[in-house]
Design a protein around this motif. Structure first.
Motif, short mmCIF file in Angstrom:
data_model
loop_
_atom_site.label_atom_id
_atom_site.label_comp_id
_atom_site.label_asym_id
_atom_site.label_seq_id
_atom_site.Cartn_x
_atom_site.Cartn_y
_atom_site.Cartn_z
N THR B 3 2.05 -0.01 11.25
CA THR B 3 2.08 1.28 10.58
C THR B 3 3.32 1.44 9.73
OG1 THR B 3 3.13 2.15 12.55
CG2 THR B 3 0.75 2.46 12.35
N ALA B 5 4.61 -1.04 7.61
CA ALA B 5 4.68 -1.90 6.41
C ALA B 5 4.39 -1.06 5.18
CB ALA B 5 3.67 -3.03 6.54
N ALA B 6 4.87 -1.52 4.02
CA ALA B 6 4.68 -0.76 2.78
C ALA B 6 3.20 -0.73 2.39
CB ALA B 6 5.51 -1.38 1.68
N TYR B 7 2.52 -1.88 2.49
CA TYR B 7 1.09 -1.95 2.17
C TYR B 7 0.38 -2.54 3.37
CZ TYR B 7 2.68 -1.14 -2.58
OH TYR B 7 3.26 -0.60 -3.69
N PRO B 8 0.14 -1.75 4.43
CA PRO B 8 -0.47 -2.32 5.64
C PRO B 8 -1.91 -2.72 5.38
CG PRO B 8 -0.29 0.05 5.84
CD PRO B 8 0.38 -0.31 4.56
N PRO B 9 -2.39 -3.78 6.04
CA PRO B 9 -3.79 -4.18 5.86
C PRO B 9 -4.71 -3.14 6.48
CG PRO B 9 -2.79 -5.45 7.62
CD PRO B 9 -1.69 -4.63 7.00
N PRO B 10 -6.01 -3.11 6.10
CA PRO B 10 -6.90 -2.12 6.72
C PRO B 10 -7.06 -2.41 8.21
CG PRO B 10 -8.15 -3.66 5.37
CD PRO B 10 -6.71 -3.92 5.10
#
Lengths: 138, 166
Positions: B3, B5-10
């Motif tokens: 939660t 990270a800048a661009y977390p994975p789906p």
């Protein structure tokens, strides 16, 4: 708007009228002599003949608004339609039971109506087929 | 699940919903625990109005399970007006002691708002009662409607049969 929101807004109105009233009075109050030992202040360098603003009427209006807002709050409180919480819970349980029973009755009526509709549809198809056959044979 | 990270994975459970042909979608799971994090803020699953004590405010009305809301609101309103007069008096006579009056007025306002917030669940129950009454009325109307139509259809069928026999 529901009555509770109106009451909340009225509380905020009372608060805003109060701080506007006290703020205006503090800002516009003329200077007060604290002790006879202090010398008189020098005359103002701006227009010396200027009269101090008349606060009486403004004070009357603001205090009237404050009292009026308090009376409006009392009026809104009197208009609250309050009932006993326990009685409300019992009423909800009773209405839910009635709603459930009516739901079952409605379901029964729907199923019976569906059955009758299918029966009538079959009869209609039979009648239509017989009509067509009679016309062909004529 | 990442939660921060800048661009977390789906989230990985998206795979459960991608094929529309494989039957009804699984319902979302119930939240575990009493708290959850949403956009960095922590929330509780149990939405309860915190009491005035929990908020660090002195409660001016009596602690009773059966509160007469109208009476307490009117009493707080009268207290408030009295405090306004006392504040005006203090500002004239002893201006340095304004803070206590302001604190008292602030406490009264907080108590008034708290009482009004306590009325909201009662309002929700009254709304529920009203909705249930409306639904009961609609269902009764629908049942009467269906009964009437069935009777009408049976009457017409009987007439048609009599016509065919006669």
């Amino acid at each position: 708007m529901d009555i509770i929101t109106q009451l909340q807004d009225q509380v905020n109105t009372i608060a805003s009228i109060a701080f506007n009233t006290f703020g205006t009075l503090q800002r516009d109050a003329p200077p007060m002599r604290l002790s006879s030992n202090y010398p008189e202040p020098a005359p103002s360098s701006t227009n010396p003949t200027e009269q101090p603003p008349d606060l009486t009427e403004q004070t009357m209006n603001m205090s009237t608004a404050l009292v009026q807002s308090a009376k409006t709050f009392d009026f809104l409180v009197a208009a609250l339609p309050l009932s006993d919480e326990k009685a409300q819970f019992e009423k909800i349980a009773q209405l839910e039971a009635e709603n459930e029973a009516l739901g079952e009755e409605l379901q029964r009526q729907l199923e019976a109506a569906e059955e009758e509709r299918n029966f009538l549809q079959e009869l209609f198809e039979l009648a239509a087929d017989n009509c067509l056959n009679m016309k062909k044979s004529c | 699940m990442s939660t921060s990270a800048a661009y977390p994975p789906p989230p990985p459970f998206y795979k459960l919903y991608k094929d529309a042909k494989s039957g009804p979608d699984p319902p979302p799971p119930l939240p575990k625990g009493a708290t959850y994090t949403l956009f960095g803020a922590t929330y509780t699953t149990d939405d309860v109005l915190p009491s005035l004590e929990e908020q660090g405010v002195r409660q001016l009305y009596p602690k009773d399970s059966n509160i007469d809301y109208k009476k307490e609101l009117r009493a707080l309103n009268r207290d408030l007006q009295l405090n306004f007069l006392e504040l005006a008096d203090v500002l004239v006579e002893r201006p340095s002691q304004y803070a206590q009056r302001i604190e008292e007025i602030s406490t009264i306002f907080k108590n008034m708002h708290h009482l009004l917030n306590c009325l909201r669940p009662l309002q929700a129950q009254a709304t529920l009662i009203h909705l249930l009454e409306l639904q009961i009325e609609r269902r009764k109307q629908a049942i009467e409607d269906i009964k009437m139509r069935r009777k009408e259809a049976q009457r017409m069928l009987k007439e048609a049969m009599e016509m065919l026999d006669g």
